[in-house]
Design an enzyme around this catalytic site. Structure first.
Site, mmCIF file in Angstrom:
data_model
loop_
_atom_site.group_PDB
_atom_site.id
_atom_site.type_symbol
_atom_site.label_atom_id
_atom_site.label_comp_id
_atom_site.label_asym_id
_atom_site.label_seq_id
_atom_site.Cartn_x
_atom_site.Cartn_y
_atom_site.Cartn_z
ATOM 1 N N ASP A 76 35.694 42.857 47.879
ATOM 2 C CA ASP A 76 36.898 43.354 46.827
ATOM 3 C C ASP A 76 37.883 44.080 47.561
ATOM 4 O O ASP A 76 37.627 45.141 47.760
ATOM 5 C CB ASP A 76 36.346 44.074 45.786
ATOM 6 C CG ASP A 76 37.463 43.840 44.332
ATOM 7 O OD1 ASP A 76 38.434 43.639 44.455
ATOM 8 O OD2 ASP A 76 36.770 44.076 43.432
ATOM 9 N N ASP A 77 39.248 43.670 47.716
ATOM 10 C CA ASP A 77 40.242 44.294 48.187
ATOM 11 C C ASP A 77 39.917 44.713 49.776
ATOM 12 O O ASP A 77 40.171 45.834 50.140
ATOM 13 C CB ASP A 77 40.533 45.642 47.541
ATOM 14 C CG ASP A 77 41.246 45.313 46.230
ATOM 15 O OD1 ASP A 77 41.238 44.052 45.855
ATOM 16 O OD2 ASP A 77 41.598 46.312 45.544
ATOM 17 N N CYS A 109 43.056 40.009 42.320
ATOM 18 C CA CYS A 109 41.533 39.556 41.925
ATOM 19 C C CYS A 109 41.262 38.322 41.419
ATOM 20 O O CYS A 109 40.736 37.260 41.677
ATOM 21 C CB CYS A 109 40.826 40.611 41.254
ATOM 22 S SG CYS A 109 41.068 42.428 42.096
ATOM 23 N N HIS A 132 35.129 38.613 36.542
ATOM 24 C CA HIS A 132 36.740 38.887 36.141
ATOM 25 C C HIS A 132 37.325 37.568 35.943
ATOM 26 O O HIS A 132 38.537 37.175 36.433
ATOM 27 C CB HIS A 132 37.329 39.255 37.803
ATOM 28 C CG HIS A 132 38.246 40.368 37.366
ATOM 29 N ND1 HIS A 132 39.186 40.891 38.223
ATOM 30 C CD2 HIS A 132 38.456 40.907 36.194
ATOM 31 C CE1 HIS A 132 40.109 42.046 37.789
ATOM 32 N NE2 HIS A 132 39.581 42.096 36.688
ATOM 33 N N ASP A 184 38.601 38.938 48.466
ATOM 34 C CA ASP A 184 39.370 38.182 47.347
ATOM 35 C C ASP A 184 41.041 38.252 47.719
ATOM 36 O O ASP A 184 41.704 37.354 47.208
ATOM 37 C CB ASP A 184 38.914 38.582 46.071
ATOM 38 C CG ASP A 184 39.268 40.171 45.783
ATOM 39 O OD1 ASP A 184 39.557 40.888 46.773
ATOM 40 O OD2 ASP A 184 39.427 40.890 44.491
ATOM 41 N N ASN A 185 41.513 39.224 48.465
ATOM 42 C CA ASN A 185 42.694 39.519 48.594
ATOM 43 C C ASN A 185 42.831 40.555 49.867
ATOM 44 O O ASN A 185 41.823 41.241 50.224
ATOM 45 C CB ASN A 185 43.676 39.918 47.566
ATOM 46 C CG ASN A 185 43.209 40.706 46.488
ATOM 47 O OD1 ASN A 185 42.471 40.596 45.425
ATOM 48 N ND2 ASN A 185 42.858 42.252 46.913
#
Length: 390
Positions: A35-36, A75, A138, A287-288
């Protein structure tokens, strides 16, 4: 003479059948989605402190994907794209946070992944896969949007990120923790607490344990599994287990990365100890891009401009690793243009499953790129931005 020849022929036939049965054993699949986490957060991608020994080893033993992208720098849409093999503009997860849009799914937005989307676990069900998600979902928090309604057999985690949403008085995030379809607690409470002052939390340890137990659990003979491991500790507010708290030269964010790296090592080691590493394909990505707005509590996008929530390279260009001992040659460096959406076609290819033919997919199999180093010209899109596909 004929009796001996008959026995020999029978033995050959038996051996052939055993070989065919072994070849027919379907591979297991694991997708590790951070995540991130940015491109520059791994030692193998140039992080100078070299604090990710297990991920660096994973890359050495497998394939380093230098041109790997997410489908969206936010996300929810990136996760919807990964699981559906379709651009967010096709699966309904738009790229803005306007009312009734699903790029982000707080409690005052009631949307989520639609029933007519076919997700990876739903596709793999056709081949008898046992599937579990561990961590952040999410893709909608209402009951009809939760993972067990969309192909997963098991779930331990939360419908939203630990960032929010908040309750009515805006003092404490209100995020339930689920085991399958039952709520078992909340983030910031009890066993799932995140100390907002120090960043200490056992959540990553829970997620590692859940992954190890799923991998190790008894199953019917030859039943393959699919694990979607999606911890969220590198999303602000960042957290880490006590063991790694204060251990990184990069501060609390680096502590979280080290915590996750240890989890990656534990999972790979467990596959090896169980003797199933040679039959398990493992992907790792984010995810990004890293959220540069988080400053010292965020990651690094390496040489790339900007980060999360932007369509510059820093928002979309992700760390990519694939690991499968005996199938993916160690030390592979692939410059194949690839995306999280390609996971669907790749897993279907290795599982011998046809892709859905009733919809437009943006997924391409990476089998040849991973197994023999060939680069395939894309016929599908990498990203969609302002009415253009790239």
């Amino acid at each position: 003479m004929y009796s001996g020849m008959g026995k020999s022929i029978s033995l050959v036939v038996l051996m052939f059948c055993m070989i065919m049965q072994a070849d027919a054993t379907l591979p297991n699949f694991i997708i590790m989605l951070m995540d991130d986490m940015g491109y520059g957060d791994l030692g193998v991608f140039g992080e100078p402190n070299k604090e990710t020994p297990n991920l660096d080893r994973m890359a050495r033993e497998g394939a380093l994907l230098t041109d790997f992208y997410t489908a969206n720098p936010l996300c929810s849409p990136s996760r919807a794209a990964l699981l559906s093999g379709r651009l967010p503009i096709r699966n309904g997860f738009y790229t803005d946070n306007a009312h009734a849009r699903n790029a982000y799914t707080p409690q005052d937005i009631v949307g989520g992944i639609q029933d007519d989307e076919i997700l990876i676990p739903e596709l793999l069900q056709k081949a008898g896969y046992n599937s579990k998600i561990v961590g952040k979902w999410h893709l909608g928090h209402q009951p009809q949007f939760l993972p067990l309604k969309h192909g997963f057999d098991e779930w331990f985690g939360a419908p939203n990120c630990h960032f929010g949403p908040y309750n009515n008085n805006k003092t404490m995030p209100n995020i339930p923790v689920y085991r399958n379809d039952k709520m078992v607690g909340r983030y910031y409470e009890g066993a799932y607490n995140i100390d907002r002052a120090t960043g200490e939390s056992n959540l990553t340890l829970f997620y590692i344990t859940e992954a190890l137990e799923f991998i190790s659990k008894p199953r019917p003979k030859d039943q393959p599994f699919f694990l979607y491991w999606a911890p969220d500790s590198t999303h602000a507010p960042v957290y880490s287990s006590k063991k790694f708290l204060g251990s990184s030269r990069r501060g609390i964010y680096g502590d979280a990365v080290r915590d996750l790296d240890a989890g990656v090592g534990a999972i790979l080691n467990q596959l090896t100890a169980l003797g199933i590493a040679n039959n398990t394909l493992v992907f790792f990505t984010s995810d990004n891009g890293a959220a540069i707005v988080s400053k010292t509590h965020g990651g690094s996008n390496g040489p790339f401009l900007c980060g999360k929530e932007t369509t510059f390279e820093g928002g979309l260009h992700e760390p990519g690793i694939a690991w499968w001992p005996g199938t993916i040659p160690s030390g592979t460096i692939s410059h194949q243009s690839a995306t999280v959406m390609d996971y669907m076609a790749t897993l279907a290819d290795f599982a011998g499953l046809p892709l859905p033919s009733d919809r437009q997919l943006d997924s391409m199999s990476l089998r040849q790129a991973l197994t023999n180093g060939s680069e395939v010209k894309r016929s599908s899109s990498l990203i969609y931005c302002t009415n253009q596909r790239f």
